[in-house]
Design an enzyme around this catalytic site. Structure first.
Site, short mmCIF file in Angstrom:
data_model
loop_
_atom_site.label_atom_id
_atom_site.label_comp_id
_atom_site.label_asym_id
_atom_site.label_seq_id
_atom_site.Cartn_x
_atom_site.Cartn_y
_atom_site.Cartn_z
N CYS A 112 1.01 -1.04 0.20
CA CYS A 112 0.21 -0.13 -0.47
C CYS A 112 0.43 1.81 -0.27
O CYS A 112 -0.08 2.62 -0.03
CB CYS A 112 -0.57 0.14 0.97
N HIS A 248 -2.76 6.01 2.88
CA HIS A 248 -3.83 5.35 1.93
C HIS A 248 -5.23 5.22 2.79
O HIS A 248 -5.13 5.00 4.32
CB HIS A 248 -2.52 4.46 1.99
N ASN A 278 -10.20 -0.41 0.51
CA ASN A 278 -9.33 -1.08 0.37
C ASN A 278 -8.64 -1.40 -0.87
O ASN A 278 -7.83 -2.66 -1.32
CB ASN A 278 -8.02 -1.34 1.65
N1 ACO Z 1 -17.67 -9.06 10.35
C1 ACO Z 1 -18.04 -9.44 12.47
N2 ACO Z 1 -17.28 -10.06 12.88
C2 ACO Z 1 -15.86 -9.50 12.52
C3 ACO Z 1 -15.50 -9.41 11.00
C4 ACO Z 1 -16.65 -9.27 10.22
N3 ACO Z 1 -16.49 -9.50 8.71
N4 ACO Z 1 -14.26 -9.87 10.95
C5 ACO Z 1 -13.52 -9.99 12.09
N5 ACO Z 1 -14.79 -9.95 12.93
C6 ACO Z 1 -14.89 -9.81 14.58
C7 ACO Z 1 -13.96 -11.16 15.17
O1 ACO Z 1 -14.07 -11.50 15.33
C8 ACO Z 1 -13.85 -9.90 16.18
O2 ACO Z 1 -14.54 -10.74 17.37
P1 ACO Z 1 -14.36 -10.74 18.92
O3 ACO Z 1 -14.56 -9.90 19.77
O4 ACO Z 1 -15.47 -11.99 18.87
O5 ACO Z 1 -13.19 -12.19 18.29
C9 ACO Z 1 -14.59 -8.94 16.17
O6 ACO Z 1 -15.22 -8.64 14.74
C10 ACO Z 1 -13.10 -7.38 16.75
O7 ACO Z 1 -12.16 -8.02 15.69
P2 ACO Z 1 -10.44 -6.99 15.77
O8 ACO Z 1 -10.11 -7.31 15.21
O9 ACO Z 1 -9.84 -6.57 17.07
O10 ACO Z 1 -11.32 -5.89 14.79
P3 ACO Z 1 -11.00 -4.53 14.67
O11 ACO Z 1 -11.44 -3.55 14.62
O12 ACO Z 1 -9.56 -4.45 14.59
O13 ACO Z 1 -10.63 -4.35 13.01
C11 ACO Z 1 -10.00 -4.39 10.63
C12 ACO Z 1 -10.78 -5.58 11.49
C13 ACO Z 1 -11.36 -3.75 9.97
C14 ACO Z 1 -9.29 -5.98 10.09
C15 ACO Z 1 -8.85 -3.24 11.56
O14 ACO Z 1 -7.56 -4.08 11.87
C16 ACO Z 1 -8.06 -2.58 10.27
O15 ACO Z 1 -8.19 -2.25 9.50
N6 ACO Z 1 -6.56 -3.71 9.99
C17 ACO Z 1 -5.28 -2.74 9.67
C18 ACO Z 1 -5.49 -3.07 7.99
C19 ACO Z 1 -4.05 -2.47 7.02
O16 ACO Z 1 -3.89 -1.81 7.12
N7 ACO Z 1 -3.94 -3.24 5.91
C20 ACO Z 1 -2.31 -2.70 5.62
C21 ACO Z 1 -2.49 -2.32 4.31
S1 ACO Z 1 -3.21 -3.73 3.30
C22 ACO Z 1 -2.03 -4.40 2.08
O17 ACO Z 1 -0.89 -3.21 2.90
C23 ACO Z 1 -2.65 -5.13 1.07
#
Ligand code: ACO
Length: 323
Positions: A112, A248, A278
């Protein structure tokens, strides 16, 4: 000579995928996706539409919207982690599609952060005096590398492409750049087709994106918010002088957190996450194009672009918009 961005073009595939689509394949819902990521829709390429095609369409848009000649382009950089194949490069395929005969062509892999890396490299080629006209693409077909059984990641990604033309001029508009890498976080975001370990951790070899979302989120907000004032300083500016911040588009909450941690006003940010998801290296040019179309970005505005992602890597530039 100095480097100046003189044109921008973008493309997104036709197929619009909303959040309800995912309700039929995984345990999720529209409310979770919107509140945790900000994403409402994304675009998916069709079966036989690859990153090369997205690049070709983006450059077509660049020509349509800008009065530029591409015959004398002498270097093509394609930032992508989702190339049609590892070899030949997407850049060489684009060179062929454009019918350009006297140009270098390479792909770069900086996830990214790739688009900002590409601008920094183009700036260097021009400043060195070896090249005069460089096309820099950020282009991805992430949907072809998404694990649709992993609800934590599959809802995030979309496909798209952006391209800028960078030309040699006496007075450039790229004011500063910064790059960085933290390889020990490589295990937190990877895509591999070979049996191996990354930093002592076995990797899954299905050639799909694997991500520890929480770890990447934390690294991104801490790293980028620390770099923002430093990057402005390299351009002889402070954050108060920046008209538009274009990070990004990984997650709307990351953008909100960057603003709260750095004190930068959220209303002066541009994003592509809500409409396009994304799109990795394409997200910054897509957000910038949207900002231009909506009449937000004006000639003379100071822009700060910062990409971050798999590597883990980051790169940022400060530009004075002059197109
Ligand atoms: N639908 C419903 N619930 C979900 C989903 C979903 N799609 N995905 C996860 N959950 C649940 C999890 O299981 C968890 O449940 P639990 O509390 O019972 O265990 C809860 O939601 C919270 O999960 P988290 O992983 O803590 O969710 P978070 O708020 O961190 O969001 C996300 C996840 C969106 C992936 C976030 O962490 C994020 O955006 N991270 C950064 C991604 C990024 O910047 N990537 C870099 C670029 S990508 C590249 O380089 C190609």
């Amino acid at each position: 000579m100095q480097a100046k961005i003189t044109a921008l073009g973008t493309y997104v595939p036709e197929r619009i995928v909303d959040n309800h689509y995912f309700e039929s394949i995984i345990d999720t819902n529209d409310e979770w996706i919107v509140s945790r990521t900000g994403i409402r829709t994304r675009r998916f390429a069709s079966e036989f539409e690859y990153t090369t095609h997205l690049c070709a369409a983006a450059v077509e848009n660049l020509v349509e919207e800008n009065n530029v000649v591409l015959d004398d382009v002498d270097f093509i950089i394609v930032a992508t982690v989702t190339p049609d194949q590892i070899m030949p490069s997407v850049a060489s395929q684009v060179q062929e599609k454009l019918g350009l005969r006297h140009t270098g062509a390479i792909d770069i892999a900086a996830a990214c952060a790739g688009f900002a890396y590409g601008i920094i490299l183009a700036n260097g080629l021009i400043a060195a005096g070896t090249h005069r006209k460089v096309l820099v693409f950020g282009a991805e077909t992430l949907s072809k590398f998404t694990n649709f059984e992993d609800r934590t990641s599959c809802i995030l990604f979309g496909d798209g492409a952006g391209v800028v033309l960078v030309e040699a001029t006496p007075k450039g508009n790229i004011l500063a750049g910064v790059t960085g890498s933290q390889g020990d976080g490589g295990k937190d975001l990877y895509m591999s087709h070979m049996r191996k370990q990354i930093n002592g951790q076995d990797v899954i070899t299905d050639n799909k994106i694997h991500q520890n979302g929480r770890a990447v989120f934390k690294w991104a907000v801490n790293t980028v918010s620390a770099q923002m004032p430093l990057l402005a300083g390299r351009a002889g500016l402070t954050l108060n002088d920046i008209d538009w911040f274009i990070p990004h588009s990984a997650n709307l909450r990351i953008i909100e957190t960057l603003c709260s941690q750095s004190g930068f006003p959220l209303e002066k940010t541009l994003e592509s996450i809500t409409l396009f998801g994304n799109t990795s290296s394409a997200s910054i040019p897509l957000a910038l194009h949207r900002g231009l179309r909506e009449g937000k970005v004006k000639k003379g505005d100071k822009l700060m672009l910062i990409g971050f992602g798999g590597g883990l890597v980051y790169a940022g530039v400060v530009l004075e918009w002059d197109v």
